[in-house]
Scaffold this motif. Sequence first.
Motif, PDB file in Angstrom:
ATOM      1  N   ALA A 280       8.912 -24.365  72.538  1.00  0.00           N
ATOM      2  CA  ALA A 280      10.057 -23.649  72.597  1.00  0.00           C
ATOM      3  C   ALA A 280      10.426 -24.740  74.370  1.00  0.00           C
ATOM      4  N   ARG A 281       9.035 -26.224  74.515  1.00  0.00           N
ATOM      5  CA  ARG A 281       9.455 -26.986  75.176  1.00  0.00           C
ATOM      6  C   ARG A 281       9.574 -26.639  76.536  1.00  0.00           C
ATOM      7  N   PRO A 282       8.959 -25.594  77.318  1.00  0.00           N
ATOM      8  CA  PRO A 282       8.484 -25.320  78.728  1.00  0.00           C
ATOM      9  C   PRO A 282       8.408 -26.035  79.945  1.00  0.00           C
ATOM     10  N   GLN A 283       9.200 -25.578  81.203  1.00  0.00           N
ATOM     11  CA  GLN A 283       9.692 -27.581  82.159  1.00  0.00           C
ATOM     12  C   GLN A 283       8.848 -26.856  82.375  1.00  0.00           C
ATOM     13  N   CYS A 284       8.071 -27.808  84.272  1.00  0.00           N
ATOM     14  CA  CYS A 284       8.324 -27.388  85.533  1.00  0.00           C
ATOM     15  C   CYS A 284       8.994 -27.197  86.163  1.00  0.00           C
ATOM     16  N   PRO A 285      10.160 -26.579  86.636  1.00  0.00           N
ATOM     17  CA  PRO A 285      11.182 -26.066  87.591  1.00  0.00           C
ATOM     18  C   PRO A 285      11.323 -26.858  88.784  1.00  0.00           C
ATOM     19  N   VAL A 286      10.260 -27.704  89.039  1.00  0.00           N
ATOM     20  CA  VAL A 286      10.765 -28.369  89.936  1.00  0.00           C
ATOM     21  C   VAL A 286      10.308 -30.090  89.140  1.00  0.00           C
ATOM     22  N   GLY A 287       9.383 -30.498  88.662  1.00  0.00           N
ATOM     23  CA  GLY A 287       9.723 -31.849  87.807  1.00  0.00           C
ATOM     24  C   GLY A 287      10.094 -32.257  86.684  1.00  0.00           C
ATOM     25  N   LEU A 288      10.793 -31.185  86.412  1.00  0.00           N
ATOM     26  CA  LEU A 288      11.440 -30.998  84.893  1.00  0.00           C
ATOM     27  C   LEU A 288      10.565 -31.630  83.977  1.00  0.00           C
ATOM     28  N   ASN A 289       9.712 -31.591  84.359  1.00  0.00           N
ATOM     29  CA  ASN A 289       9.415 -32.735  82.940  1.00  0.00           C
ATOM     30  C   ASN A 289       8.521 -31.062  82.224  1.00  0.00           C
ATOM     31  N   THR A 290       7.561 -31.438  80.845  1.00  0.00           N
ATOM     32  CA  THR A 290       8.052 -30.442  79.197  1.00  0.00           C
ATOM     33  C   THR A 290       6.607 -30.622  79.324  1.00  0.00           C
ATOM     34  N   LEU A 291       6.348 -28.774  79.222  1.00  0.00           N
ATOM     35  CA  LEU A 291       5.128 -28.292  79.689  1.00  0.00           C
ATOM     36  C   LEU A 291       4.650 -28.178  77.687  1.00  0.00           C
ATOM     37  N   ALA A 292       3.189 -28.487  77.790  1.00  0.00           N
ATOM     38  CA  ALA A 292       2.489 -27.905  76.372  1.00  0.00           C
ATOM     39  C   ALA A 292       0.544 -27.850  76.902  1.00  0.00           C
ATOM     40  N   PHE A 293       0.261 -26.825  75.906  1.00  0.00           N
ATOM     41  CA  PHE A 293      -0.938 -26.507  76.311  1.00  0.00           C
ATOM     42  C   PHE A 293      -1.667 -27.148  75.316  1.00  0.00           C
ATOM     43  N   PRO A 294      -2.796 -27.876  75.920  1.00  0.00           N
ATOM     44  CA  PRO A 294      -3.339 -28.884  74.847  1.00  0.00           C
ATOM     45  C   PRO A 294      -3.694 -27.531  73.574  1.00  0.00           C
ATOM     46  N   ILE A 296      -6.203 -26.765  70.960  1.00  0.00           N
ATOM     47  CA  ILE A 296      -7.786 -25.902  70.789  1.00  0.00           C
ATOM     48  C   ILE A 296      -9.080 -26.525  70.741  1.00  0.00           C
ATOM     49  N   ASN A 297      -8.884 -27.999  70.348  1.00  0.00           N
ATOM     50  CA  ASN A 297     -10.273 -28.398  70.763  1.00  0.00           C
ATOM     51  C   ASN A 297      -9.813 -29.174  71.533  1.00  0.00           C
ATOM     52  N   GLN A 298      -8.659 -29.261  72.620  1.00  0.00           N
ATOM     53  CA  GLN A 298      -9.073 -29.930  73.708  1.00  0.00           C
ATOM     54  C   GLN A 298      -8.937 -28.625  75.055  1.00  0.00           C
ATOM     55  N   LYS A 299     -10.229 -28.558  74.838  1.00  0.00           N
ATOM     56  CA  LYS A 299     -10.445 -26.720  75.789  1.00  0.00           C
ATOM     57  C   LYS A 299     -10.996 -27.338  77.048  1.00  0.00           C
ATOM     58  N   ASP A 300     -11.942 -28.278  76.941  1.00  0.00           N
ATOM     59  CA  ASP A 300     -12.471 -28.083  78.763  1.00  0.00           C
ATOM     60  C   ASP A 300     -11.663 -29.123  79.964  1.00  0.00           C
ATOM     61  N   VAL A 301     -11.103 -30.474  79.453  1.00  0.00           N
ATOM     62  CA  VAL A 301      -9.780 -31.838  79.696  1.00  0.00           C
ATOM     63  C   VAL A 301      -9.070 -31.854  80.063  1.00  0.00           C
ATOM     64  N   VAL A 302      -8.142 -31.384  81.977  1.00  0.00           N
ATOM     65  CA  VAL A 302      -6.967 -31.332  82.217  1.00  0.00           C
ATOM     66  C   VAL A 302      -6.328 -32.633  81.215  1.00  0.00           C
ATOM     67  N   GLU A 303      -4.981 -32.351  80.649  1.00  0.00           N
ATOM     68  CA  GLU A 303      -4.271 -32.956  80.342  1.00  0.00           C
ATOM     69  C   GLU A 303      -2.683 -32.978  81.173  1.00  0.00           C
ATOM     70  N   GLU A 304      -2.409 -34.212  81.148  1.00  0.00           N
ATOM     71  CA  GLU A 304      -0.999 -34.364  81.667  1.00  0.00           C
ATOM     72  C   GLU A 304      -0.125 -33.915  82.037  1.00  0.00           C
ATOM     73  N   LYS A 305       0.387 -33.250  80.468  1.00  0.00           N
ATOM     74  CA  LYS A 305       1.507 -31.920  80.785  1.00  0.00           C
ATOM     75  C   LYS A 305       1.387 -30.920  80.491  1.00  0.00           C
ATOM     76  N   GLN A 306      -0.288 -30.518  81.113  1.00  0.00           N
ATOM     77  CA  GLN A 306      -0.954 -29.094  81.043  1.00  0.00           C
ATOM     78  C   GLN A 306      -0.153 -28.042  81.787  1.00  0.00           C
ATOM     79  N   PRO A 307       0.537 -26.648  81.253  1.00  0.00           N
ATOM     80  CA  PRO A 307       1.207 -25.789  83.062  1.00  0.00           C
ATOM     81  C   PRO A 307      -0.162 -25.144  83.374  1.00  0.00           C
ATOM     82  N   TRP A 308       0.181 -25.444  84.952  1.00  0.00           N
ATOM     83  CA  TRP A 308      -0.727 -24.785  85.872  1.00  0.00           C
ATOM     84  C   TRP A 308       0.224 -23.664  86.293  1.00  0.00           C
ATOM     85  N   ALA A 309      -0.102 -22.379  87.024  1.00  0.00           N
ATOM     86  CA  ALA A 309       0.326 -21.684  87.682  1.00  0.00           C
ATOM     87  C   ALA A 309       0.143 -21.157  89.008  1.00  0.00           C
TER      88      ALA A 309
END
Length: 420
Positions: A280-294, A296-309
Amino acid sequence: MFAPGAEESCSPSKEPRKYGELVVLGYNGALPNGDRGRRKSRFALYKRSKANGVKPSTVHVISTPQASTVISCKSQHSISYTLSRNQTVVVEYTHDDDTDMFQVGRSTESPIDFVVTDTISGSQNSDETQITQSTISRFACRIVCDRNVPYTARIFAAGFDSSKNIFLGEKAAKWKNPDGHMDGLTTNGVLVMHPKGGFTEESKPGVWREISVCGDVYTLRETRSAQQRGKLVENETNVLQDGSLIDLCGATLLWRTADGLFHTPTQKHIEALRQEINAARPQCPVGLNTLAFPSINQKDVVEEKQPWAYLSCGHVHGYHNWGHRSDTEANERECPMCRTVGPYVPLWLGCEAGFYVDAGPPTHAFTPCGHVCSEKSAKYWSLIPLPHGTHAFHAACPFCATQLVGEQNVVKLIFQGPVD
Protein backbone atom coordinates in the motif's frame (compact mmCIF):
# COMPACT_ATOMS: atom_id res chain seq x y z
CA MET A 1 -10.03 -15.07 7.27
CA PHE A 2 -7.07 -17.21 6.23
CA ALA A 3 -6.43 -20.74 5.01
CA PRO A 4 -6.17 -23.09 8.02
CA GLY A 5 -4.32 -25.58 5.83
CA ALA A 6 -1.43 -23.15 5.36
CA GLU A 7 0.46 -24.79 8.21
CA GLU A 8 -0.14 -28.52 8.10
CA SER A 9 1.84 -29.26 11.25
CA CYS A 10 -0.95 -27.65 13.28
CA SER A 11 -3.66 -29.84 11.82
CA PRO A 12 -5.27 -32.03 14.50
CA SER A 13 -5.62 -34.89 11.98
CA LYS A 14 -1.89 -35.30 11.30
CA GLU A 15 0.41 -37.76 13.08
CA PRO A 16 2.21 -37.75 15.39
CA ARG A 17 -0.54 -36.37 17.57
CA LYS A 18 0.27 -32.88 18.85
CA TYR A 19 -1.09 -32.14 22.34
CA GLY A 20 -0.26 -28.45 22.14
CA GLU A 21 2.55 -25.91 22.36
CA LEU A 22 4.16 -23.78 25.07
CA VAL A 23 5.19 -20.30 23.90
CA VAL A 24 7.40 -18.13 26.13
CA LEU A 25 6.14 -14.57 26.49
CA GLY A 26 8.68 -11.85 25.72
CA TYR A 27 10.17 -13.30 22.51
CA ASN A 28 9.18 -12.36 19.00
CA GLY A 29 9.40 -15.75 17.30
CA ALA A 30 12.81 -16.89 18.61
CA LEU A 31 15.30 -16.33 21.44
CA PRO A 32 17.67 -13.36 20.88
CA ASN A 33 20.65 -15.65 20.26
CA GLY A 34 18.56 -18.17 18.31
CA ASP A 35 16.71 -21.32 19.38
CA ARG A 36 19.01 -24.17 20.36
CA GLY A 37 18.01 -27.71 21.28
CA ARG A 38 15.71 -27.79 24.31
CA ARG A 39 16.15 -24.05 24.87
CA LYS A 40 13.84 -22.14 22.54
CA SER A 41 10.94 -19.72 22.59
CA ARG A 42 8.34 -22.32 21.57
CA PHE A 43 8.05 -26.00 22.48
CA ALA A 44 5.65 -28.49 20.88
CA LEU A 45 4.34 -31.44 22.93
CA TYR A 46 3.77 -34.54 20.80
CA LYS A 47 2.39 -37.94 21.76
CA ARG A 48 5.37 -40.08 22.73
CA SER A 49 6.02 -43.40 21.02
CA LYS A 50 5.86 -44.97 24.50
CA ALA A 51 3.99 -43.61 27.53
CA ASN A 52 6.24 -42.10 30.23
CA GLY A 53 3.58 -40.84 32.65
CA VAL A 54 3.49 -41.79 36.33
CA LYS A 55 0.77 -41.94 38.99
CA PRO A 56 0.91 -42.16 42.81
CA SER A 57 0.98 -45.61 44.39
CA THR A 58 2.59 -46.64 47.73
CA VAL A 59 2.99 -44.21 50.64
CA HIS A 60 5.79 -44.66 53.23
CA VAL A 61 6.17 -42.81 56.52
CA ILE A 62 9.84 -42.85 57.48
CA SER A 63 11.50 -41.90 60.73
CA THR A 64 15.17 -42.04 59.72
CA PRO A 65 17.02 -40.29 56.87
CA GLN A 66 18.71 -43.59 55.93
CA ALA A 67 15.40 -45.29 55.19
CA SER A 68 14.37 -42.33 53.04
CA THR A 69 17.54 -42.75 50.99
CA VAL A 70 16.84 -46.43 50.45
CA ILE A 71 13.39 -45.73 49.01
CA SER A 72 14.50 -42.77 46.89
CA CYS A 73 17.26 -44.88 45.32
CA LYS A 74 14.71 -47.19 43.70
CA SER A 75 14.24 -47.00 39.95
CA GLN A 76 10.74 -45.55 40.24
CA HIS A 77 9.64 -41.95 40.73
CA SER A 78 8.86 -40.58 44.19
CA ILE A 79 7.95 -37.38 46.03
CA SER A 80 9.44 -36.83 49.50
CA TYR A 81 7.77 -34.53 52.03
CA THR A 82 10.14 -33.74 54.94
CA LEU A 83 7.91 -32.98 57.93
CA SER A 84 10.72 -32.77 60.50
CA ARG A 85 14.25 -34.01 61.03
CA ASN A 86 12.80 -37.31 62.19
CA GLN A 87 9.84 -37.79 59.88
CA THR A 88 9.50 -37.92 56.09
CA VAL A 89 6.55 -39.06 53.98
CA VAL A 90 7.60 -40.64 50.68
CA VAL A 91 4.97 -41.18 48.00
CA GLU A 92 6.09 -43.65 45.34
CA TYR A 93 4.85 -43.23 41.78
CA THR A 94 4.27 -46.07 39.36
CA HIS A 95 4.17 -46.18 35.55
CA ASP A 96 0.99 -44.92 33.90
CA ASP A 97 0.27 -46.34 30.43
CA ASP A 98 -2.37 -43.70 29.73
CA THR A 99 -0.34 -40.47 30.08
CA ASP A 100 2.72 -38.68 28.69
CA MET A 101 4.74 -36.42 30.99
CA PHE A 102 6.68 -33.32 29.91
CA GLN A 103 8.88 -31.37 32.32
CA VAL A 104 9.79 -27.67 32.27
CA GLY A 105 12.51 -25.91 34.24
CA ARG A 106 15.81 -24.04 34.33
CA SER A 107 17.94 -27.19 34.60
CA THR A 108 19.65 -28.54 31.50
CA GLU A 109 19.64 -32.08 32.95
CA SER A 110 18.00 -34.79 30.85
CA PRO A 111 14.63 -35.01 32.70
CA ILE A 112 13.81 -31.46 31.53
CA ASP A 113 12.12 -31.43 28.11
CA PHE A 114 11.86 -27.62 27.79
CA VAL A 115 14.63 -25.47 29.29
CA VAL A 116 13.38 -22.03 30.35
CA THR A 117 15.49 -19.12 31.59
CA ASP A 118 14.48 -15.73 32.99
CA THR A 119 12.84 -13.44 30.47
CA ILE A 120 14.48 -10.01 30.38
CA SER A 121 12.13 -7.14 29.54
CA GLY A 122 12.81 -5.84 26.05
CA SER A 123 15.35 -8.65 25.52
CA GLN A 124 15.05 -8.52 21.74
CA ASN A 125 17.82 -5.94 21.77
CA SER A 126 19.85 -6.88 24.85
CA ASP A 127 21.54 -10.22 24.24
CA GLU A 128 24.35 -9.38 26.63
CA THR A 129 22.12 -8.89 29.67
CA GLN A 130 22.69 -11.63 32.21
CA ILE A 131 20.53 -12.78 35.10
CA THR A 132 22.72 -13.01 38.20
CA GLN A 133 20.33 -15.09 40.29
CA SER A 134 17.40 -16.86 38.68
CA THR A 135 14.06 -17.22 40.46
CA ILE A 136 12.90 -20.03 38.15
CA SER A 137 13.11 -23.48 39.74
CA ARG A 138 15.52 -25.97 38.18
CA PHE A 139 12.64 -28.47 38.00
CA ALA A 140 9.72 -26.05 37.86
CA CYS A 141 6.66 -27.95 36.68
CA ARG A 142 5.36 -30.94 34.78
CA ILE A 143 2.58 -31.21 32.24
CA VAL A 144 0.78 -34.53 31.98
CA CYS A 145 -1.22 -35.25 28.82
CA ASP A 146 -3.80 -38.01 28.35
CA ARG A 147 -2.77 -40.26 25.44
CA ASN A 148 -6.42 -40.82 24.51
CA VAL A 149 -9.24 -38.52 23.38
CA PRO A 150 -9.76 -35.72 24.38
CA TYR A 151 -5.98 -35.52 25.08
CA THR A 152 -6.45 -33.45 28.25
CA ALA A 153 -3.34 -31.63 29.52
CA ARG A 154 -2.88 -31.03 33.25
CA ILE A 155 -0.21 -29.02 35.05
CA PHE A 156 1.51 -29.85 38.34
CA ALA A 157 4.06 -27.84 40.33
CA ALA A 158 7.62 -29.26 40.53
CA GLY A 159 9.38 -31.72 38.25
CA PHE A 160 11.23 -34.96 38.91
CA ASP A 161 15.03 -34.62 39.00
CA SER A 162 17.69 -36.94 37.55
CA SER A 163 17.11 -39.34 40.45
CA LYS A 164 13.37 -39.38 39.59
CA ASN A 165 12.61 -37.58 42.85
CA ILE A 166 10.87 -34.43 43.99
CA PHE A 167 12.06 -33.25 47.43
CA LEU A 168 10.03 -30.83 49.53
CA GLY A 169 12.32 -29.86 52.42
CA GLU A 170 11.41 -28.70 55.93
CA LYS A 171 10.98 -25.06 54.84
CA ALA A 172 8.67 -25.79 51.89
CA ALA A 173 4.93 -25.27 52.33
CA LYS A 174 3.39 -28.73 52.69
CA TRP A 175 0.40 -30.35 54.39
CA LYS A 176 -1.78 -33.45 54.69
CA ASN A 177 -5.20 -33.14 53.04
CA PRO A 178 -8.42 -34.32 54.74
CA ASP A 179 -8.39 -37.46 52.58
CA GLY A 180 -4.91 -38.28 53.92
CA HIS A 181 -2.72 -37.56 50.90
CA MET A 182 0.25 -35.20 51.18
CA ASP A 183 0.66 -32.10 49.05
CA GLY A 184 2.83 -28.99 48.91
CA LEU A 185 3.97 -25.89 47.04
CA THR A 186 7.31 -25.06 45.45
CA THR A 187 9.39 -22.15 46.79
CA ASN A 188 8.29 -19.47 44.31
CA GLY A 189 5.21 -21.32 43.12
CA VAL A 190 3.64 -22.14 39.77
CA LEU A 191 0.81 -19.76 38.91
CA VAL A 192 -1.84 -20.39 36.26
CA MET A 193 -4.47 -18.15 34.70
CA HIS A 194 -7.21 -19.53 32.46
CA PRO A 195 -8.82 -16.84 30.26
CA LYS A 196 -12.60 -16.62 30.33
CA GLY A 197 -13.95 -17.77 26.99
CA GLY A 198 -10.78 -19.50 25.78
CA PHE A 199 -8.24 -17.72 23.59
CA THR A 200 -10.49 -15.82 21.18
CA GLU A 201 -11.38 -12.28 20.19
CA GLU A 202 -14.00 -12.17 22.96
CA SER A 203 -11.79 -13.63 25.72
CA LYS A 204 -11.37 -11.85 29.03
CA PRO A 205 -8.63 -12.31 31.66
CA GLY A 206 -9.28 -14.94 34.32
CA VAL A 207 -7.99 -15.04 37.90
CA TRP A 208 -4.42 -16.07 38.74
CA ARG A 209 -4.23 -19.22 40.90
CA GLU A 210 -1.43 -21.34 42.34
CA ILE A 211 -1.03 -25.02 41.42
CA SER A 212 0.20 -27.51 44.01
CA VAL A 213 2.61 -30.41 43.56
CA CYS A 214 -0.39 -32.76 43.28
CA GLY A 215 -2.28 -30.46 40.92
CA ASP A 216 -4.84 -28.85 43.24
CA VAL A 217 -5.80 -25.20 42.74
CA TYR A 218 -5.27 -22.54 45.45
CA THR A 219 -5.70 -18.81 45.79
CA LEU A 220 -2.40 -16.91 45.72
CA ARG A 221 -0.17 -16.64 48.77
CA GLU A 222 0.34 -13.17 50.28
CA THR A 223 3.75 -13.04 48.62
CA ARG A 224 5.30 -15.40 46.12
CA SER A 225 7.31 -17.52 48.60
CA ALA A 226 5.20 -17.13 51.77
CA GLN A 227 4.99 -20.23 53.99
CA GLN A 228 1.21 -20.07 54.32
CA ARG A 229 -0.71 -21.51 51.36
CA GLY A 230 -3.81 -19.87 49.93
CA LYS A 231 -7.32 -21.30 50.12
CA LEU A 232 -8.31 -24.39 48.15
CA VAL A 233 -10.48 -23.52 45.13
CA GLU A 234 -12.62 -26.62 44.85
CA ASN A 235 -14.52 -25.76 41.66
CA GLU A 236 -11.40 -25.17 39.55
CA THR A 237 -8.94 -27.70 38.10
CA ASN A 238 -5.38 -27.91 36.80
CA VAL A 239 -6.60 -28.74 33.27
CA LEU A 240 -4.94 -26.43 30.73
CA GLN A 241 -7.13 -24.80 28.10
CA ASP A 242 -6.26 -22.87 24.97
CA GLY A 243 -4.74 -19.56 26.12
CA SER A 244 -3.87 -20.65 29.68
CA LEU A 245 -0.88 -18.75 31.08
CA ILE A 246 1.71 -20.48 33.29
CA ASP A 247 4.02 -18.29 35.38
CA LEU A 248 7.25 -19.78 36.75
CA CYS A 249 8.47 -16.63 38.58
CA GLY A 250 10.85 -15.32 35.96
CA ALA A 251 9.18 -16.55 32.78
CA THR A 252 5.55 -16.80 31.66
CA LEU A 253 4.40 -19.46 29.19
CA LEU A 254 1.31 -19.44 26.98
CA TRP A 255 -0.37 -22.83 26.38
CA ARG A 256 -1.91 -23.29 22.95
CA THR A 257 -3.87 -26.45 22.17
CA ALA A 258 -3.46 -28.23 18.84
CA ASP A 259 -7.01 -27.26 17.89
CA GLY A 260 -6.41 -23.64 18.94
CA LEU A 261 -3.27 -23.46 16.80
CA PHE A 262 -5.20 -24.91 13.85
CA HIS A 263 -7.45 -21.83 13.93
CA THR A 264 -4.64 -19.33 14.59
CA PRO A 265 -2.79 -17.21 12.00
CA THR A 266 0.46 -18.76 10.80
CA GLN A 267 3.87 -17.23 10.17
CA LYS A 268 2.97 -17.22 6.45
CA HIS A 269 -0.22 -15.31 7.19
CA ILE A 270 1.67 -12.64 9.18
CA GLU A 271 4.23 -12.35 6.37
CA ALA A 272 1.35 -11.87 3.88
CA LEU A 273 -0.06 -9.07 6.07
CA ARG A 274 3.38 -7.43 6.17
CA GLN A 275 3.63 -7.52 2.40
CA GLU A 276 0.09 -6.17 2.08
CA ILE A 277 0.90 -3.15 4.26
CA ASN A 278 4.11 -2.49 2.34
CA ALA A 279 2.31 -2.87 -1.01
CA ALA A 280 0.00 0.00 0.00
CA ARG A 281 3.16 2.19 0.07
CA PRO A 282 2.53 4.11 3.31
CA GLN A 283 4.38 7.43 3.35
CA CYS A 284 5.96 9.72 5.89
CA PRO A 285 3.53 12.69 5.91
CA VAL A 286 6.45 15.13 6.24
CA GLY A 287 9.34 13.60 4.29
CA LEU A 288 6.97 11.93 1.79
CA ASN A 289 9.35 8.95 1.58
CA THR A 290 7.84 5.47 1.29
CA LEU A 291 7.89 3.36 4.47
CA ALA A 292 8.17 -0.43 4.75
CA PHE A 293 8.15 -2.93 7.59
CA PRO A 294 11.40 -4.94 7.47
CA SER A 295 11.27 -8.66 6.75
CA ILE A 296 10.42 -10.99 9.63
CA ASN A 297 14.06 -12.12 9.76
CA GLN A 298 15.24 -8.54 10.38
CA LYS A 299 13.68 -8.07 13.81
CA ASP A 300 16.53 -6.28 15.58
CA VAL A 301 18.15 -3.76 13.25
CA VAL A 302 16.32 -0.52 12.46
CA GLU A 303 16.23 -0.08 8.69
CA GLU A 304 16.16 3.15 6.69
CA LYS A 305 12.55 2.72 5.47
CA GLN A 306 11.26 1.48 8.83
CA PRO A 307 8.06 3.17 10.06
CA TRP A 308 8.28 5.17 13.30
CA ALA A 309 5.30 6.36 15.33
CA TYR A 310 4.34 8.92 17.92
CA LEU A 311 2.73 6.66 20.50
CA SER A 312 0.58 9.38 22.09
CA CYS A 313 -1.37 10.01 18.87
CA GLY A 314 -0.49 7.10 16.55
CA HIS A 315 0.77 9.16 13.58
CA VAL A 316 3.25 7.08 11.56
CA HIS A 317 6.34 8.79 10.11
CA GLY A 318 9.75 7.90 8.76
CA TYR A 319 12.72 8.53 11.05
CA HIS A 320 13.61 12.19 11.55
CA ASN A 321 15.63 14.14 14.07
CA TRP A 322 13.39 17.06 14.87
CA GLY A 323 10.62 17.69 17.38
CA HIS A 324 12.76 17.54 20.54
CA ARG A 325 11.39 19.65 23.36
CA SER A 326 13.60 20.84 26.20
CA ASP A 327 10.83 20.23 28.73
CA THR A 328 10.31 16.55 27.82
CA GLU A 329 12.21 13.30 28.29
CA ALA A 330 14.90 12.24 25.80
CA ASN A 331 12.75 9.89 23.67
CA GLU A 332 9.71 12.17 23.65
CA ARG A 333 8.98 14.31 20.60
CA GLU A 334 6.28 16.65 19.37
CA CYS A 335 4.28 15.17 16.49
CA PRO A 336 4.44 17.58 13.51
CA MET A 337 0.92 16.54 12.47
CA CYS A 338 -1.03 17.20 15.67
CA ARG A 339 1.50 18.72 18.13
CA THR A 340 0.95 15.90 20.63
CA VAL A 341 4.04 15.21 22.73
CA GLY A 342 4.99 11.62 23.49
CA PRO A 343 7.35 8.69 22.84
CA TYR A 344 8.66 8.41 19.28
CA VAL A 345 9.77 4.85 18.49
CA PRO A 346 10.41 2.48 15.57
CA LEU A 347 7.56 0.04 14.84
CA TRP A 348 8.20 -3.72 14.86
CA LEU A 349 5.81 -6.31 13.51
CA GLY A 350 4.74 -8.92 16.07
CA CYS A 351 5.99 -12.13 14.45
CA GLU A 352 5.05 -14.79 17.05
CA ALA A 353 1.79 -16.10 15.58
CA GLY A 354 0.86 -17.93 18.79
CA PHE A 355 0.13 -14.59 20.54
CA TYR A 356 -2.58 -13.54 18.05
CA VAL A 357 -6.22 -14.05 19.07
CA ASP A 358 -7.43 -13.28 15.54
CA ALA A 359 -6.15 -12.88 11.99
CA GLY A 360 -6.84 -9.15 11.66
CA PRO A 361 -4.42 -6.69 10.03
CA PRO A 362 -1.62 -5.19 12.18
CA THR A 363 -3.15 -1.80 13.02
CA HIS A 364 -2.26 -1.22 16.69
CA ALA A 365 1.00 -0.73 18.58
CA PHE A 366 1.89 -1.41 22.20
CA THR A 367 3.14 1.51 24.27
CA PRO A 368 6.08 2.11 24.80
CA CYS A 369 7.86 -0.64 22.78
CA GLY A 370 6.22 -0.18 19.38
CA HIS A 371 5.40 -3.83 18.61
CA VAL A 372 2.50 -3.98 16.15
CA CYS A 373 -0.30 -6.57 15.85
CA SER A 374 -4.05 -6.79 15.23
CA GLU A 375 -6.43 -4.59 17.20
CA LYS A 376 -8.09 -7.43 19.11
CA SER A 377 -4.76 -9.10 19.94
CA ALA A 378 -3.33 -5.80 21.20
CA LYS A 379 -6.38 -5.05 23.34
CA TYR A 380 -6.47 -8.60 24.72
CA TRP A 381 -2.86 -8.47 25.96
CA SER A 382 -3.26 -4.91 27.25
CA LEU A 383 -5.82 -6.23 29.77
CA ILE A 384 -3.82 -9.24 31.01
CA PRO A 385 -2.11 -8.66 34.39
CA LEU A 386 1.15 -10.65 34.27
CA PRO A 387 3.06 -11.54 37.47
CA HIS A 388 6.10 -9.36 38.06
CA GLY A 389 8.52 -9.94 40.92
CA THR A 390 7.21 -11.40 44.16
CA HIS A 391 3.76 -9.81 44.38
CA ALA A 392 3.23 -7.26 41.59
CA PHE A 393 1.19 -7.62 38.41
CA HIS A 394 1.21 -5.48 35.27
CA ALA A 395 0.31 -5.70 31.59
CA ALA A 396 3.23 -6.31 29.22
CA CYS A 397 3.88 -6.65 25.51
CA PRO A 398 3.85 -10.39 24.68
CA PHE A 399 6.55 -9.89 22.02
CA CYS A 400 9.20 -8.29 24.29
CA ALA A 401 7.84 -8.36 27.89
CA THR A 402 8.13 -4.56 28.22
CA GLN A 403 5.71 -3.19 30.82
CA LEU A 404 2.91 -1.28 29.10
CA VAL A 405 2.27 2.37 29.98
CA GLY A 406 -0.30 5.03 29.18
CA GLU A 407 -4.05 5.18 29.55
CA GLN A 408 -4.83 2.56 26.93
CA ASN A 409 -1.48 0.68 26.76
CA VAL A 410 -2.05 0.44 22.99
CA VAL A 411 -2.51 3.01 20.22
CA LYS A 412 -4.26 2.85 16.84
CA LEU A 413 -1.73 3.64 14.11
CA ILE A 414 -2.51 6.38 11.55
CA PHE A 415 -0.80 5.63 8.24
CA GLN A 416 -0.73 8.09 5.33
CA GLY A 417 -1.11 6.55 1.87
CA PRO A 418 0.85 7.68 -1.18
CA VAL A 419 -0.11 11.11 -2.46
CA ASP A 420 0.23 10.17 -6.16
